[in-house]
Each structure stands twice: as structure tokens, then as C-alpha cells.
Enzyme design. Sequence first.
Site, PDB file in Angstrom:
ATOM      1  N   ARG A  30     -11.201  11.296   4.793  1.00  0.00           N
ATOM      2  CA  ARG A  30     -11.064  12.854   4.895  1.00  0.00           C
ATOM      3  C   ARG A  30     -11.807  13.889   5.836  1.00  0.00           C
ATOM      4  O   ARG A  30     -10.886  14.450   5.332  1.00  0.00           O
ATOM      5  CB  ARG A  30      -9.689  11.893   3.740  1.00  0.00           C
ATOM      6  CG  ARG A  30      -8.771  11.333   3.086  1.00  0.00           C
ATOM      7  CD  ARG A  30      -8.573  10.909   1.241  1.00  0.00           C
ATOM      8  NE  ARG A  30      -7.592  10.152   1.679  1.00  0.00           N
ATOM      9  CZ  ARG A  30      -7.329   8.969   2.264  1.00  0.00           C
ATOM     10  NH1 ARG A  30      -8.644   7.988   2.541  1.00  0.00           N
ATOM     11  NH2 ARG A  30      -6.496   7.998   1.615  1.00  0.00           N
ATOM     12  N   ARG A 123      -3.892  -4.952  13.615  1.00  0.00           N
ATOM     13  CA  ARG A 123      -3.283  -4.437  13.010  1.00  0.00           C
ATOM     14  C   ARG A 123      -2.141  -3.497  12.896  1.00  0.00           C
ATOM     15  O   ARG A 123      -1.922  -3.014  13.683  1.00  0.00           O
ATOM     16  CB  ARG A 123      -4.493  -3.456  11.665  1.00  0.00           C
ATOM     17  CG  ARG A 123      -5.190  -4.848  11.595  1.00  0.00           C
ATOM     18  CD  ARG A 123      -6.684  -3.911  10.559  1.00  0.00           C
ATOM     19  NE  ARG A 123      -6.474  -3.928   9.495  1.00  0.00           N
ATOM     20  CZ  ARG A 123      -6.998  -3.391   8.746  1.00  0.00           C
ATOM     21  NH1 ARG A 123      -8.065  -2.537   8.766  1.00  0.00           N
ATOM     22  NH2 ARG A 123      -6.560  -3.023   7.644  1.00  0.00           N
ATOM     23  N   ASP A 314      -8.864  -3.483  -2.191  1.00  0.00           N
ATOM     24  CA  ASP A 314     -10.191  -3.564  -1.552  1.00  0.00           C
ATOM     25  C   ASP A 314     -11.437  -4.543  -2.368  1.00  0.00           C
ATOM     26  O   ASP A 314     -12.536  -5.086  -1.799  1.00  0.00           O
ATOM     27  CB  ASP A 314     -10.725  -2.573  -1.143  1.00  0.00           C
ATOM     28  CG  ASP A 314      -9.902  -1.810  -0.099  1.00  0.00           C
ATOM     29  OD1 ASP A 314      -9.277  -1.975   0.436  1.00  0.00           O
ATOM     30  OD2 ASP A 314     -10.521  -0.788   0.226  1.00  0.00           O
ATOM     31  N   ARG A 345      -7.474 -11.919   4.371  1.00  0.00           N
ATOM     32  CA  ARG A 345      -8.223 -11.755   3.290  1.00  0.00           C
ATOM     33  C   ARG A 345      -8.188 -13.092   2.768  1.00  0.00           C
ATOM     34  O   ARG A 345      -9.260 -14.098   1.598  1.00  0.00           O
ATOM     35  CB  ARG A 345      -8.823 -10.651   2.358  1.00  0.00           C
ATOM     36  CG  ARG A 345      -9.419  -9.286   3.174  1.00  0.00           C
ATOM     37  CD  ARG A 345      -9.822  -8.367   3.167  1.00  0.00           C
ATOM     38  NE  ARG A 345     -10.298  -7.356   4.042  1.00  0.00           N
ATOM     39  CZ  ARG A 345     -10.963  -6.118   4.059  1.00  0.00           C
ATOM     40  NH1 ARG A 345     -10.517  -5.159   2.345  1.00  0.00           N
ATOM     41  NH2 ARG A 345     -12.030  -5.627   4.300  1.00  0.00           N
TER      42      ARG A 345
HETATM   43  C1  S3P Z   1      -7.496   3.184   2.399  1.00  0.00           C
HETATM   44  C2  S3P Z   1      -6.226   2.660   1.938  1.00  0.00           C
HETATM   45  C3  S3P Z   1      -6.113   1.218   1.384  1.00  0.00           C
HETATM   46  C4  S3P Z   1      -7.436   0.543   1.780  1.00  0.00           C
HETATM   47  C5  S3P Z   1      -8.880   0.844   2.947  1.00  0.00           C
HETATM   48  C6  S3P Z   1      -8.334   2.447   2.609  1.00  0.00           C
HETATM   49  C7  S3P Z   1      -7.410   4.337   2.490  1.00  0.00           C
HETATM   50  O1  S3P Z   1      -5.007   0.696   2.975  1.00  0.00           O
HETATM   51  O2  S3P Z   1      -7.277  -0.893   1.312  1.00  0.00           O
HETATM   52  O3  S3P Z   1      -9.373   0.206   2.751  1.00  0.00           O
HETATM   53  O4  S3P Z   1      -8.744   5.031   2.760  1.00  0.00           O
HETATM   54  O5  S3P Z   1      -6.222   4.826   2.598  1.00  0.00           O
HETATM   55  P1  S3P Z   1      -3.521   0.920   2.767  1.00  0.00           P
HETATM   56  O6  S3P Z   1      -3.657   2.082   2.484  1.00  0.00           O
HETATM   57  O7  S3P Z   1      -3.049  -0.267   4.291  1.00  0.00           O
HETATM   58  O8  S3P Z   1      -3.290  -0.037   1.369  1.00  0.00           O
END
Ligand code: S3P
Length: 436
Positions: A30, A123, A314, A345
Site C-alpha cells: 500500500r 487465482r 494467513d 493451503r
Molecule cells: C491481504 C489480504 C488477504 C491476505 C493477503 C494480504 C491484503 O487476502 O490473505 O495475504 O494485504 O489486503 P484477502 O483479502 O484475499 O483475504
Amino acid sequence: MTPTDCFVVQPNGALRGATIVPGDKSISHRAVMFGALASGVTHVRGWLAAGDTEATLRSVQALGIAIERRSPHDLTIHGGSFKPPTAPLNLVNAGTGIRLLAGIMVGQPFASVLDGSEQLRRRPMKRIVTPLRLMGADITATDDRAPLYIRPAPLHGIHYEMPVASAQVKSAVLLAALFAEGPTTVVEPGPARDHTERMLAAMGARLETDGQAVTLHPGAPLLPMNLTVPGDISSAAFPLVAALLTPGSDITLTGINLNPTRTGLLEVLQAMGADVTVTQTGLEAGEPVGSIRARHSQLKGVEVGGDVVVEMIDEFPILMVAALLAEGETVVRDAQELRVKETDRIHVMATELARLGAHIEETPDGFRVRGPQRLVGAVVDGHDDHRVAMSLAVAGMAASGETRVLDARCAGDSFPGFAEVMARLGAAIRVEALGA
Ligand code: S3P
């Protein structure tokens, strides 16, 4: 490391000492994207220089944004206006990179193509394509998967009830909302990480939160930032669980992001009887930061489901390892999202841990484990999934004999130096270059 590098792990003695871990991956993605959107110069310290975040950084540079690096972790981002890219943007394995950048690209007055590795192309992108199209975005994608072909189109605000609790979806919609006519509201079914809201608000965006609903009013100029990225709790999770499982261990992880939308694992480990002490020491980048002390503990089984799942989404691969060594049954429910991460996973972890002698029952939305189970060292595969590779390395530390984790280079997607950090704490782990 080369793609075929492996972790060679032996059962280790106590882990002891204090360490930091690399910067938070979510915040690092971000910081680069939002810094590029701000008009002015953003300074970022403690940035995560890892496979996933470097892919985002290269994409932002390909959009004409100048980024100076005093070190791999110190960035100066000259934000402002984007230029049309001359080639598809390659996000490699970065799901956060492609989904958030799609939210930004749909608002630009030029066309772009977002693509990535074979893994990323598998994905699901429908989850972002659907709401972005509702806003008016022009996105073409075969089977709603990458590559995403984006053309300029006027956007308008929407009220969107998200079918899954996902910070990536929430963020993609809020980013597109910056470029839309009228306000956008996103309603989330669970407390997904809120780094986007915190960072955009700190930059001057007009955001309102009402329970599970977030509304963005476009039009406010985005101000540049000066931030230090805190340590990633998702990386801290590996030494943390390794210490809990290893007799005599006592470690402290410092400078860790303790955002409550990220600390579900701590809550669950404490419910399992873990001796974990959390001390908040301050705020960084609008996020609570502090230290986590973990001492060896006899864990017991636990039931996990509901809102906490998204707050530790995660951390399930490493929780599965902890559950194997815990006394009694652990049951995980409501975690079907694990099946669409870098890998499935649930399946990949259950299959690879079975090579170490473990028995894990897969369910459609989670798993069941009865512990404690005896693990025996073996050759296992990381499947190009960083959290799988590191979780298997920790399982190897709790197994008898030697464990080799093949395809371990991917650990560098989120935690460069994982083996070195673990070894400094006392773990018997080394990286071996295969075929070198
Ligand atoms: C993330 C959101 C999560 C997480 C990923 C990082 C993020 O994914 O699993 O490692 O930085 O917004 P999802 O929003 O698909 O759950």
C-alpha cells in the site's frame, strides 16, 4: 537462493533471544501504490523488499513514478501523475499487488494490462472484477482471471455488500472510489484488515466507518506520507510458533504490527494455553506496534471459526503445525478462503505434513487434527507458496531426524532472510542450493 533451493532442518534446541522481522507486506504494498497516488514526495522506511512487494514497486515504476532507494528498505516516492505503461504490468505472485492495482488502474485515463505468474493467473479475480464493473469499469478477462485488460471508463459510486470478507476486495473498491463520481460504500461480512482505510485517512481521504460499512467520498487531495513500516505479524508467526513448540525457548519479537484486524493468531494461541505476552509500545503509520514474547508451552486443542478467521487468514498453515503438537482436538471452520490463496493451503499443508507422518482431516472449510502427533523428518515441497514453505520448515524443527523443504525460495516472497533469522534464534536450519 535459486528456485530449487531447499531448507535443511534438524530438530533444534531452545530458541532464545530477541529479533525484529521484515516489514509488513500489506502495508508495504500500500505504501508504494498510495505514495504513487499522492501529489508530492513520500518517504518510507522499513519497507519490505520481498518478491511480492518488489513486483508492485516495479509496476508502479512502469507507470512513470520515480522511486529512489537509499537502501532496499528506504524509499522516496515521487507521487503525482501516472504515464501509460508500455507493456503489461507483471505482478508475479502478488495477489494484493494485482487486486489493489486493478482498483487504481480502472480510474486512469489510459489502458493497462495486469498480469502475473502462472500461479497468479489461477487465482480468482471475479471477486474484484464484479464490483469494479458495477462502478462502470471496463475490464476484459477470460474466465475472470489474469491477465486483466483494463480500458478507461467513467466510474460512479456504488453501495456494495461484499460476499466474502476480503481486504483485497474492499481495498480495490475503495481505491476505484477515489476516481468515481459520488460516494462509495463497502459493507464487509467480517473484520478484514483495515490498512487501506487507515492509510488513506492519514493521507487526507474522506472516509467514514459505521460498523462493518466503510464509505469513501472522492475529491479530497491525497497528501504524501512519511512512514515507518512496522514488522509483519504474519512473518513473526513462524518464530513465535517454533518457540512455543520447542522446550526451553523464550523469544521476543519487537516492532511488530499489532493492528487488531491482524492479531487473530495470538488470540487463538492464548486460547490453546500459549505463554504469549503482548506489549504495545507505540504507533507507526497509524498502526499499533509492540513486542511479542513467547515461551515454550504445552498447547491444547482449540476450536476456531467465525470472525477470528479473517483476522488470521494467513496464519492457518502455521496453526496447523501448532495443532499437530497440541494435546487434544483442533477444529477449524469458516476458512474456505484458504483454498484460493497462493495454493489450496488446506490441501497442500495436509498433504505435505502427511509426508512427515501427520494425519490431518480436511473439511471443505477447514480441517480437524488430533494431537499430539509424532513427526518424522522427510522431504517435503513448498509448492511455490511462501507460507507453506516456512510452516513446513517449522514442522521440521519439531520432527525427529532431518527435514528438507524443496522449492523454498518462495519464502522470500514475504520473509527474505527467514532461515537466517531462525538460525540466529537457535534453530538448526540452513539453505542449500540444489543443482548449483
Ligand atoms: C491481504 C489480504 C488477504 C491476505 C493477503 C494480504 C491484503 O487476502 O490473505 O495475504 O494485504 O489486503 P484477502 O483479502 O484475499 O483475504
